[in-house]
Design a protein around this motif. Structure first.
Motif, PDB file in Angstrom:
ATOM      1  N   GLY A 110     -30.793  -6.116 -14.258  1.00 14.42           N
ATOM      2  CA  GLY A 110     -31.924  -6.615 -15.036  1.00 14.42           C
ATOM      3  C   GLY A 110     -31.458  -7.226 -16.346  1.00 14.42           C
ATOM      4  N   THR A 135     -33.489 -13.253  -9.259  1.00 16.25           N
ATOM      5  CA  THR A 135     -34.027 -12.089  -9.973  1.00 16.25           C
ATOM      6  C   THR A 135     -35.284 -11.554  -9.308  1.00 16.25           C
ATOM      7  N   SER A 190     -33.944  -5.679 -18.655  1.00 19.29           N
ATOM      8  CA  SER A 190     -34.363  -7.052 -18.948  1.00 19.29           C
ATOM      9  C   SER A 190     -34.604  -7.246 -20.440  1.00 19.29           C
ATOM     10  N   THR A 219     -40.571  -8.886 -21.201  1.00 18.88           N
ATOM     11  CA  THR A 219     -39.809  -7.716 -20.798  1.00 18.88           C
ATOM     12  C   THR A 219     -40.494  -6.419 -21.229  1.00 18.88           C
ATOM     13  N   SER A 265     -29.468 -10.572 -15.556  1.00 18.35           N
ATOM     14  CA  SER A 265     -30.363 -11.621 -15.069  1.00 18.35           C
ATOM     15  C   SER A 265     -31.175 -12.239 -16.198  1.00 18.35           C
ATOM     16  N   PHE A 266     -31.712 -11.417 -17.073  1.00 21.84           N
ATOM     17  CA  PHE A 266     -32.550 -11.948 -18.144  1.00 21.84           C
ATOM     18  C   PHE A 266     -31.717 -12.534 -19.275  1.00 21.84           C
TER      19      PHE A 266
END
Length: 403
Positions: free
Chosen positions: A301, A217, A250, A137, A304-305
Motif C-alpha cells: 500500500g 493497486t 497508503s 488515504t 503503490s501510493f
C-alpha cells in the motif's frame, strides 16, 4: 503548507469516503431497494464512469469560473447528491445520483489540484499533491470502516448522511478561505490551450504509467478480503485489520511521495516500480502466511501510493499550460486504472483460478508500467545522444570552415 490546501484535503477525505464505502454497503442497499446484489454493485461502476468522464468535462466547464466558485459549486452538488441519496427509495434515482456525485467529485478534484499547486512554490507541486491526496488515504483508514460501522448500527442511509455532514464544514470553510479569482500571474484560462497540452509526450507517459500502476493497486485491493479468508485462512473478522493496514500504508506512501516527488521523482519511480514488480508476486507466493499477508498489505500500500502520488505530480509538472485540465487528465487516467484493474483481476477468477490470481495480474500491470517507463527513458537517452552528436558535427564543420 497553506491552510487552504488542508481544507481541500478535508473535502477530498469526504469524497474518498463516499467513493470507497459502497463496497461494504452493497448488500444492505440491495435488500432495502429490492434489487439483486450484482445490480446494486453497478453503483460502484456508475461512480467510476462518472469520475472518468467527469474530470475533463467538469474541468472544462469550470475554466471560465473563479476557482472558489467552481470549488463551491462542485462541493455543494456533491453534498446534495448524498442528501438526496439518503432520502430516496428508488434504485434508479440512486444510481443517477451516484453518477452526478462522481461528476462533481471529479470536477472538484481537478480544480482542487490546480488550486493547491498554485498556492505553493513552483517546485513544491509534489508536496501540495501529497497534502491533498492524503484525504483519500485517511478515508481508507478511517472513513470507510466508519461508514460500515454506521451502516451496521443505523442502516446504509446513515453512511450517506455522514458523508454529507463531513462535506458541510469543508464547504463553509472553502467559501471563506479560497482566493476568489484565478491564480495571480497564471495564464488566463484557455480551453484550446489546455486541451492541446494532452499532446505532450511527457504528459501522455505520466498518464499511461498512472493508469497502469493504479490498475495494479486496485486490482489487488479489490480482492484482498477474499484472499485473506480463502487463501490465508483467517476469519472474516481479520478483514478490517487488513484493509486498515493497507490504508495506513497508503497514507505513509502519499507522505513519502510528497517528500521526494519534487526533487527525486525519477529515483522514486524506478525503485518503487521495481518493488511493485517483485512485491505483488511475493505476496501471491506467501499469501498462505498470515504475517506475510498482513505485512505485505502495509508495505505494498505504501509503495503503490508513493508511486501513484509521484506520477500525479509528474502530470502536473508536464502540463504547466493546463493547470486545471492537467489535474483532470490525471484524475481520469487514475480512475481508468481503478476501473480496469478489478475487471482484469476478475477474469482469471471467472476461469476458475484462486484469489492469488489477481495479484499476478497486478504484477503484470506494474511490470507493464516499468517496461513503458524504461522504454521511454531509453528513447529519450538515444535522442539526446543523437542531438549532442549532431551539435558536435555542426561545431566541427563550422570550425573547419573557419580554418
Amino acid at each position: 503548507m497553506p491552510l487552504v490546501v488542508r481544507l481541500l484535503g478535508l473535502a477530498v477525505f469526504a469524497m474518498g469516503t463516499s467513493e470507497f464505502m459502497l463496497s461494504g454497503l452493497t448488500p444492505d442497499i440491495a435488500a432495502d431497494l429490492h434489487v439483486s446484489i450484482p445490480t446494486a454493485a453497478t453503483l460502484t461502476s456508475g461512480f467510476a464512469v462518472g469520475m472518468i468522464v467527469g474530470a475533463p468535462a467538469a474541468a472544462l466547464l469550470s475554466l471560465r469560473l473563479p476557482r472558489r466558485t467552481a470549488l463551491v459549486v462542485f462541493l455543494a452538488a456533491f453534498l446534495l447528491t448524498h442528501v438526496a441519496g439518503a432520502l430516496t427509495s428508488s434504485f434508479a434515482l440512486l444510481l443517477a445520483l451516484r453518477f452526478v456525485g462522481a461528476l462533481a467529485n471529479a470536477g472538484f478534484l481537478a480544480v482542487a489540484l490546480a488550486t493547491a499547486v498554485s498556492l505553493v512554490a513552483p517546485d513544491a507541486k509534489g508536496r501540495a499533491t501529497s497534502a491533498l491526496l492524503g484525504g483519500v488515504t485517511v478515508a481508507c483508514v478511517a472513513g470507510v470502516p466508519g461508514g460500515a460501522l454506521l451502516a451496521g448500527l443505523w442502516g446504509w442511509r446513515a453512511a450517506f448522511w455522514a458523508v454529507a455532514l463531513l462535506t458541510l464544514p469543508a464547504l463553509l470553510a472553502l467559501v471563506r478561505s479560497v482566493p476568489g479569482g484565478h491564480a495571480e500571474g497564471a495564464p488566463r484560462p484557455d480551453a484550446r490551450r489546455e486541451l492541446a497540452a494532452l499532446r505532450r509526450p511527457r504528459l501522455q507517459l505520466a498518464l499511461i504509467l498512472g493508469a497502469s500502476v493504479n490498475g495494479a493497486t486496485f486490482c489487488a485491493f479489490t480482492y484482498l478480503a477474499p484472499l485473506l479468508t480463502h487463501v490465508t485462512g483467517l476469519a472474516a473478522s481479520w478483514v478490517p485489520l487488513l484493509l486498515a493496514l493497507f490504508g495506513a500504508g497508503s497514507f505513509v506512501g502519499v507522505r513519502l511521495g510528497g517528500r521526494f516527488a519534487d526533487g527525486h521523482a525519477a529515483r522514486l519511480l524506478v525503485v518503487g516500480t521495481l518493488a511493485l514488480c517483485a512485491g505483488w508476486p511475493l505476496l501471491a507466493l506467501a499469501a498462505g502466511s498470515a504475517p506475510a499477508a498482513l505485512t505485505s498489505a502495509f508495505v505494498l500500500g505504501a509503495v503503490s501510493f508513493a508511486v501513484g502520488t509521484t506520477l500525479i505530480s509528474r502530470a502536473l509538472y508536464a502540463s504547466p499550460d493546463a493547470p486545471t485540465l492537467g489535474g483532470a487528465y490525471a484524475t481520469s487516467a487514475f480512475n481508468v486504472g481503478a476501473a480496469l484493474g478489478p475487471w482484469l483481476g476478475g477474469l482469471p477468477l471467472a476461469a476458475g483460478a484462486d484469489f492469488r490470481a489477481p495479484l499476478w495480474v497486478s504484477a503484470a500491470l506494474a511490470c507493464l508500467a516499468g517496461a513503458v517507463g524504461g522504454g521511454a527513458l531509453l528513447v529519450r537517452k538515444v535522442l539526446l545522444v543523437r542531438a549532442l552528436r549532431a551539435r558536435e558535427a555542426r561545431w566541427d564543420a563550422a570550425r573547419a570552415a573557419s580554418d
